[in-house]
Motif scaffolding. Structure first.
Motif, PDB file in Angstrom:
ATOM      1  N   HIS A   1       0.817  -1.214   0.000  1.00 20.75           N
ATOM      2  CA  HIS A   1       0.000   0.000   0.000  1.00 20.75           C
ATOM      3  C   HIS A   1       0.847   1.259   0.000  1.00 20.75           C
ATOM      4  N   CYS A   2       1.496   1.517   1.122  1.00 16.71           N
ATOM      5  CA  CYS A   2       2.156   2.807   1.339  1.00 16.71           C
ATOM      6  C   CYS A   2       3.335   3.030   0.411  1.00 16.71           C
ATOM      7  N   ILE A   3       4.131   1.992   0.208  1.00 19.22           N
ATOM      8  CA  ILE A   3       5.342   2.184  -0.582  1.00 19.22           C
ATOM      9  C   ILE A   3       5.003   2.380  -2.054  1.00 19.22           C
ATOM     10  N   VAL A   4       3.976   1.699  -2.520  1.00 12.62           N
ATOM     11  CA  VAL A   4       3.513   1.916  -3.885  1.00 12.62           C
ATOM     12  C   VAL A   4       3.153   3.391  -4.067  1.00 12.62           C
ATOM     13  N   ASP A   5       2.443   3.941  -3.088  1.00 13.74           N
ATOM     14  CA  ASP A   5       2.072   5.364  -3.145  1.00 13.74           C
ATOM     15  C   ASP A   5       3.298   6.255  -3.033  1.00 13.74           C
ATOM     16  N   ALA A   6       4.209   5.897  -2.140  1.00 15.19           N
ATOM     17  CA  ALA A   6       5.411   6.714  -1.926  1.00 15.19           C
ATOM     18  C   ALA A   6       6.231   6.803  -3.209  1.00 15.19           C
ATOM     19  N   VAL A   7       6.360   5.678  -3.909  1.00  9.63           N
ATOM     20  CA  VAL A   7       7.112   5.673  -5.162  1.00  9.63           C
ATOM     21  C   VAL A   7       6.383   6.520  -6.204  1.00  9.63           C
ATOM     22  N   ARG A   8       5.073   6.317  -6.298  1.00 14.38           N
ATOM     23  CA  ARG A   8       4.280   7.079  -7.260  1.00 14.38           C
ATOM     24  C   ARG A   8       4.378   8.588  -7.006  1.00 14.38           C
ATOM     25  N   ASP A   9       4.348   8.956  -5.705  1.00 16.44           N
ATOM     26  CA  ASP A   9       4.365  10.382  -5.344  1.00 16.44           C
ATOM     27  C   ASP A   9       5.772  10.903  -5.107  1.00 16.44           C
ATOM     28  N   ASN A  10       6.781  10.050  -5.356  1.00 17.53           N
ATOM     29  CA  ASN A  10       8.177  10.396  -5.104  1.00 17.53           C
ATOM     30  C   ASN A  10       8.381  10.905  -3.668  1.00 17.53           C
ATOM     31  N   ASP A  11       7.790  10.179  -2.716  1.00 12.91           N
ATOM     32  CA  ASP A  11       7.865  10.532  -1.299  1.00 12.91           C
ATOM     33  C   ASP A  11       9.127   9.909  -0.695  1.00 12.91           C
ATOM     34  N   GLN A  12      10.234  10.658  -0.785  1.00  9.91           N
ATOM     35  CA  GLN A  12      11.530  10.147  -0.325  1.00  9.91           C
ATOM     36  C   GLN A  12      11.526   9.842   1.171  1.00  9.91           C
ATOM     37  N   GLU A  13      10.812  10.661   1.936  1.00  7.24           N
ATOM     38  CA  GLU A  13      10.782  10.479   3.388  1.00  7.24           C
ATOM     39  C   GLU A  13      10.200   9.116   3.765  1.00  7.24           C
ATOM     40  N   ALA A  14       9.103   8.747   3.118  1.00  6.60           N
ATOM     41  CA  ALA A  14       8.469   7.454   3.400  1.00  6.60           C
ATOM     42  C   ALA A  14       9.412   6.307   3.052  1.00  6.60           C
ATOM     43  N   LEU A  15      10.151   6.456   1.954  1.00  9.14           N
ATOM     44  CA  LEU A  15      11.086   5.406   1.541  1.00  9.14           C
ATOM     45  C   LEU A  15      12.249   5.297   2.527  1.00  9.14           C
ATOM     46  N   GLU A  16      12.737   6.441   3.004  1.00  8.10           N
ATOM     47  CA  GLU A  16      13.805   6.429   4.008  1.00  8.10           C
ATOM     48  C   GLU A  16      13.339   5.774   5.298  1.00  8.10           C
ATOM     49  N   GLN A  17      12.103   6.074   5.696  1.00  6.60           N
ATOM     50  CA  GLN A  17      11.559   5.473   6.918  1.00  6.60           C
ATOM     51  C   GLN A  17      11.440   3.960   6.772  1.00  6.60           C
ATOM     52  N   LEU A  18      11.052   3.501   5.595  1.00  2.90           N
ATOM     53  CA  LEU A  18      10.974   2.061   5.357  1.00  2.90           C
ATOM     54  C   LEU A  18      12.359   1.436   5.480  1.00  2.90           C
ATOM     55  N   ASN A  19      13.366   2.086   4.894  1.00  6.75           N
ATOM     56  CA  ASN A  19      14.733   1.582   4.997  1.00  6.75           C
ATOM     57  C   ASN A  19      15.180   1.464   6.440  1.00  6.75           C
ATOM     58  N   LYS A  20      14.882   2.487   7.249  1.00  6.62           N
ATOM     59  CA  LYS A  20      15.234   2.450   8.677  1.00  6.62           C
ATOM     60  C   LYS A  20      14.541   1.286   9.371  1.00  6.62           C
ATOM     61  N   ALA A  21      13.267   1.109   9.059  1.00  7.85           N
ATOM     62  CA  ALA A  21      12.497   0.033   9.687  1.00  7.85           C
ATOM     63  C   ALA A  21      13.069  -1.327   9.315  1.00  7.85           C
ATOM     64  N   ILE A  22      13.439  -1.505   8.053  1.00  9.64           N
ATOM     65  CA  ILE A  22      14.016  -2.776   7.614  1.00  9.64           C
ATOM     66  C   ILE A  22      15.338  -3.026   8.335  1.00  9.64           C
ATOM     67  N   ASP A  23      16.155  -1.983   8.468  1.00  8.07           N
ATOM     68  CA  ASP A  23      17.427  -2.111   9.194  1.00  8.07           C
ATOM     69  C   ASP A  23      17.191  -2.553  10.639  1.00  8.07           C
ATOM     70  N   GLN A  24      16.170  -2.003  11.268  1.00  7.74           N
ATOM     71  CA  GLN A  24      15.835  -2.375  12.646  1.00  7.74           C
ATOM     72  C   GLN A  24      15.330  -3.814  12.699  1.00  7.74           C
ATOM     73  N   PHE A  25      14.478  -4.144  11.744  1.00  4.90           N
ATOM     74  CA  PHE A  25      13.815  -5.449  11.715  1.00  4.90           C
ATOM     75  C   PHE A  25      14.802  -6.580  11.476  1.00  4.90           C
ATOM     76  N   ILE A  26      15.734  -6.361  10.552  1.00  8.91           N
ATOM     77  CA  ILE A  26      16.721  -7.408  10.226  1.00  8.91           C
ATOM     78  C   ILE A  26      18.040  -7.049  10.917  1.00  8.91           C
ATOM     79  N   LYS A  27      18.152  -7.473  12.145  1.00 14.42           N
ATOM     80  CA  LYS A  27      19.372  -7.188  12.913  1.00 14.42           C
ATOM     81  C   LYS A  27      20.062  -8.493  13.255  1.00 14.42           C
TER      82      LYS A  27
END
Length: 121
Positions: A95-121
């Motif tokens: 849902h969200c990332i599809v929208d973020a890419v479509r809207d070029n929402d860099q902040e949302a993509l950065e937040q996803l990256n941070k979350a993935i880094d936290q999740f895969i430790k």
């Protein structure tokens, strides 16, 4: 004629990412994006079961049950938490990332990256 309303964020929503980070972002009027996660009910049900499971493990510890039994149960909870996290992450991507890419929402993509880094430790 007032054009500033175009920039006003009419739709704001919040997600809790896999690592517990709460993310809130807005979509303006032109996005047509209502935020209904397909899996919210399943996630909440799983979390309720997890909480129940943890409570029972706590009781095991209080009752002086065998440490290896406790560890086996904790391991089961850990994999269940990973399962819930995966559902949330996939849902977020669908849902969200599809929208973020479509809207070029860099902040949302950065937040996803941070979350993935936290999740895969």
């Amino acid at each position: 004629m007032e054009h500033s309303k175009q920039e006003h964020h009419e739709h704001e929503h919040t997600h809790v990412l896999a690592d517990g980070t709460v993310v809130t972002h807005s979509h303006g009027p032109g996005h047509g994006h209502t935020h209904s996660h397909a899996h919210t009910k399943a996630v909440l049900n799983r979390m309720s079961r997890l909480i129940g499971h943890l409570e029972s493990i706590k009781t095991m510890v209080e009752d002086g049950r065998d440490c290896s039994e406790v560890l086996i149960q904790l391991s089961a909870v850990k994999s269940a938490i990973n399962g819930v996290s995966k559902i949330i992450l996939k849902d977020h991507m669908e849902h969200c990332i599809v929208d973020a890419v479509r809207d070029n929402d860099q902040e949302a993509l950065e937040q996803l990256n941070k979350a993935i880094d936290q999740f895969i430790k």
